[in-house]
Design a protein around this motif. Structure first.
Motif, PDB file in Angstrom:
ATOM      1  N   UNK A 208       0.942  -1.204   0.079  1.00 29.10           N
ATOM      2  CA  UNK A 208       0.132  -0.051  -0.004  1.00 29.10           C
ATOM      3  C   UNK A 208       0.931   1.155  -0.054  1.00 29.10           C
ATOM      4  N   UNK A 209       2.113   1.114   0.169  1.00 29.21           N
ATOM      5  CA  UNK A 209       2.847   2.381   0.167  1.00 29.21           C
ATOM      6  C   UNK A 209       2.942   3.026   1.340  1.00 29.21           C
ATOM      7  N   UNK A 210       3.006   2.379   2.559  1.00 27.65           N
ATOM      8  CA  UNK A 210       2.943   3.377   3.561  1.00 27.65           C
ATOM      9  C   UNK A 210       4.404   2.761   4.367  1.00 27.65           C
ATOM     10  N   UNK A 211       5.426   3.642   3.889  1.00 24.76           N
ATOM     11  CA  UNK A 211       6.645   3.166   4.356  1.00 24.76           C
ATOM     12  C   UNK A 211       6.765   2.952   6.043  1.00 24.76           C
ATOM     13  N   UNK A 212       6.190   4.006   6.775  1.00 23.33           N
ATOM     14  CA  UNK A 212       6.355   3.911   8.164  1.00 23.33           C
ATOM     15  C   UNK A 212       5.613   2.830   8.961  1.00 23.33           C
ATOM     16  N   UNK A 213       4.517   2.636   8.459  1.00 19.50           N
ATOM     17  CA  UNK A 213       3.840   1.245   8.923  1.00 19.50           C
ATOM     18  C   UNK A 213       4.715   0.237   8.633  1.00 19.50           C
ATOM     19  N   UNK A 214       5.150   0.073   7.371  1.00 19.05           N
ATOM     20  CA  UNK A 214       5.934  -1.041   7.024  1.00 19.05           C
ATOM     21  C   UNK A 214       7.341  -1.295   7.880  1.00 19.05           C
ATOM     22  N   UNK A 215       8.120  -0.102   8.235  1.00 19.84           N
ATOM     23  CA  UNK A 215       9.156  -0.469   9.218  1.00 19.84           C
ATOM     24  C   UNK A 215       8.628  -0.607  10.609  1.00 19.84           C
ATOM     25  N   UNK A 216       7.756  -0.043  10.930  1.00 19.83           N
ATOM     26  CA  UNK A 216       7.107  -0.371  12.194  1.00 19.83           C
ATOM     27  C   UNK A 216       6.725  -1.822  12.512  1.00 19.83           C
ATOM     28  N   UNK A 217       5.983  -2.191  11.280  1.00 18.29           N
ATOM     29  CA  UNK A 217       5.667  -3.766  11.545  1.00 18.29           C
ATOM     30  C   UNK A 217       6.893  -4.500  11.531  1.00 18.29           C
ATOM     31  N   UNK A 218       7.928  -4.303  10.664  1.00 17.64           N
ATOM     32  CA  UNK A 218       9.181  -5.125  10.379  1.00 17.64           C
ATOM     33  C   UNK A 218       9.867  -5.134  11.844  1.00 17.64           C
ATOM     34  N   UNK A 219      10.031  -4.057  12.441  1.00 18.57           N
ATOM     35  CA  UNK A 219      10.549  -3.933  13.715  1.00 18.57           C
ATOM     36  C   UNK A 219       9.873  -4.797  14.681  1.00 18.57           C
ATOM     37  N   UNK A 220       8.609  -4.547  14.843  1.00 14.48           N
ATOM     38  CA  UNK A 220       7.971  -5.448  15.709  1.00 14.48           C
ATOM     39  C   UNK A 220       8.020  -7.035  15.392  1.00 14.48           C
TER      40      UNK A 220
END
Lengths: 245, 245
Positions: A208-220
């Motif tokens: 969906x192109x939401x990089x902040x969500x993506x990196x947050x999910x990754x880190x979690x």
DNA sequence: AATTGTCTTATTGTCGACAATATTACGAAT
DNA sequence: ATTCGTAATATTGTCGACAATAAGACAATT
């Protein structure tokens, strides 16, 4: 006479050696087989790797086997001690922390880049990967699918340097997770699968192109998964220490 | 009969191989010599490395030389092409960008950790390093001192994993900077030294325990230094292309 | 019985030689 | 003169054997 039992299909593709069109060298085949043997759990963490029997099993000379082993040392999967042989890597909990920390640094950037650069075909591909991962029953195969999924994200990022470093960082982690799984089975513990929900959210964020969500999910995702494994590693080490006394 | 001319003292210490008390193996000596030869400019970027002459010069067999070369491939200093020999790495401008980007990610964390963990003795040591670097006239030796200074910071960070990755990332960069310097000399350009002021501010920030300042200084330092080198690499490539036509 | 020194053996470290392949030189055909 | 095919050569890929070292067995000494 049983020939190469270790020569089996490759589960996770080897790091980005940009081979020319020339045919694969024996060394590369040996390297792939050996890497595969470790990353599929046939060679377990801490296990001694003797050159002569292994060379015979693979049907190659020791010289070429040693070159391949050298590569695996640099990939962080093998350890050498002079005149004392090679062992499959065995990580201490603090090393797991370090590797995960470095991985989060690098993979966050990779995920951000992937979010920016992904194409539609790749979006579909990632979703297919994720669905396949959801269906996977066998924990070993699920782990390998997980590894492949992450690798695909790294490729999509288009950052070859970070991709190479991430493969190097993740390979020993993956080997350790296999070891934990097998030890749990041996000790009649419940084999704890990967947390799969976070994958779905990570992929959705990338697509969906939401990089902040993506990196947050990754880190979690990474933190959750590996603190669990780290704890189990620490427990096993403590248990082994106790048995010694 | 001229024996090992490449066997000379080591300028930059090799990556963190935790050698036991056993004596250094021939392979490690060869590895160190070869690495040293590249990182001192005696073997230049793009240069073909033939096994037979090199093995003779070092006084070792090809097998052991190949093992050492294998290590250097994984360290990013050599490139193999099957049946076509090994060359010292030669980076394209885009690769320099990638490496610098990854390096900033990792080294920022290292600098932050170093700021938190540094001892007084290490503070004095860093300042001494920096003063020595200021005094250094010869550009080659200045570059090596710069490399050593950064390595020392990575060590102080206490993060062995990040340290290993940074050595891997920086080695090819350093080799390229040497190549640029030698080409500039050949083409009668002014040999542009490293920007040394930023070092001073970086070290001060580390010693004074201001991590944000330190990481800012680091990022500025790396960006400034390597965009310059990147530009020169691009110019040289363009010039070479033009000469071909 | 425990300890220590020596010997045997298993395993790794290193080497030189042969096989496979790419590159180059060279001549013939167009 | 140019291009293509072929042979010669240089270089890498692979192998088997020997040397150096560490780990374990075993006997002698206390």
């Amino acid at each position: 006479m049983p020939k190469p039992a270790l020569l089996l299909p490759v589960p996770a593709s080897p790091p980005g050696r940009v081979q020319r069109v020339t045919k694969e060298s024996t060394r590369d085949k040996v390297y792939t087989s050996l890497r595969n043997a470790i990353l599929s759990g046939r060679l377990r963490c801490g296990e001694r790797v003797k050159e002569i029997p292994l060379a015979e099993e693979l049907g190659v000379s020791r010289a070429i086997l040693r070159e391949a082993m050298q590569q695996l040392v640099h990939e962080g999967l093998l350890e050498f001690n002079s005149y004392r042989g090679a062992r499959v890597i065995e990580l201490r909990p603090e090393q797991i922390d370090e590797i995960v920390e470095a991985r989060i640094l690098l993979e966050s950037r990779a995920v951000r880049l992937a979010t920016e650069r992904i194409h539609n075909a790749q979006r579909e591909e990632l979703n297919a990967f994720e669905k396949q991962l959801q269906r996977e029953k066998d924990p070993l195969r699920a782990g390998q699918s997980d590894f492949r999924l992450h690798q695909r994200i790294w490729q999509i990022s288009g950052h070859a340097t970070i991709e190479k470093l991430l493969i190097q960082l993740t390979s020993p982690l993956f080997a350790m997770s296999l070891l934990m799984r097998s030890k749990e089975t041996r000790d009649h513990h419940a084999s704890s699968p990967l947390p799969r929900g976070t994958h779905k959210r990570l992929i959705e964020a990338i697509c969906q192109g939401t990089p902040n969500d993506a990196t947050n999910e990754l880190e979690a995702h990474l933190t959750e998964n590996w603190t669990a494994i780290r704890r189990r590693v620490a427990e096993f080490i403590a248990r082994e220490e106790a048995e010694k006394l």
